[in-house]
Write a protein that holds these residues in place. Structure first.
Motif: not given
Length: 191
Positions: A53, A56-57, A72, A87, A90-91
């Protein structure tokens, strides 16, 4: 518990500052929320999810939206409902922040996010932005209001959603509700 809250707020503050720089460098048609991911206690059970995570962030914050989306998706469904809601949020946020926003892909992700955690006021605000970009203005107004309500219930700021709701209402008032403006665009498309 106190250490967890401190870690959460520190992590969220760092992520919001980073995302704020991204938003300043890449203006979007609708002010989507920054996407702080709650910190997870890094235990053996959660270290892979946590690391994935964070990675990806970091990609999303760096403006590498295509790579972030792939990261993600690679994470897969998380066991923790709150983390899964983040998740998905954020995606979806990466889709909204892309050089060419793709709100049609963001909407279903955000709908799943708020269905998983209906107290996530950031996801509600992002859903409002996605709805607005897809000309679903009544749904956008409802999502912004739910963001405001959820933020107040969490004793958090609802300024972003309040601003988005006011801007949407002003555009609707200016254009006579959902009627096209002089260019033939609906209010959401005229950003």
């Amino acid at each position: 518990m106190v250490q967890y809250k401190r870690a959460y707020w520190l992590f969220a503050a760092v992520l919001m500052l980073s995302a704020g720089k991204l938003l300043a460098d890449n203006p979007t048609p609708v002010a989507a929320s920054t996407t702080p991911t709650p910190a997870v206690t890094k235990s053996a059970k959660h270290s892979a999810e946590y690391d994935a995570m964070v990675a990806a962030n970091d990609l999303a914050t760096a403006g590498k939206t295509d790579e972030a989306i792939a990261a993600y998706e690679k994470i897969g469904v998380l066991k923790s409902k709150k983390m899964e809601a983040w998740r998905l949020n954020n995606e979806a946020h990466a889709y909204l922040m892309a050089a060419t926003p793709v709100p049609d892909k963001a909407v279903p992700l955000l709908e799943k996010s708020v269905a998983t955690d209906d107290a996530n006021y950031v996801a509600w605000n992002n859903l409002g932005s996605a709805y607005e970009l897809t000309d679903q203005l009544d749904k956008a107004k409802d999502a912004y209001q739910k963001s405001i309500d959820a933020a107040k219930a969490a004793d958090a700021s609802s300024a972003k959603a309040e601003g988005n709701l006011q801007a949407l209402q002003a555009k609707l008032d200016k254009n006579g509700d959902d009627k096209p403006d002089a260019t033939g665009n609906s209010p959401a498309a005229s950003k």
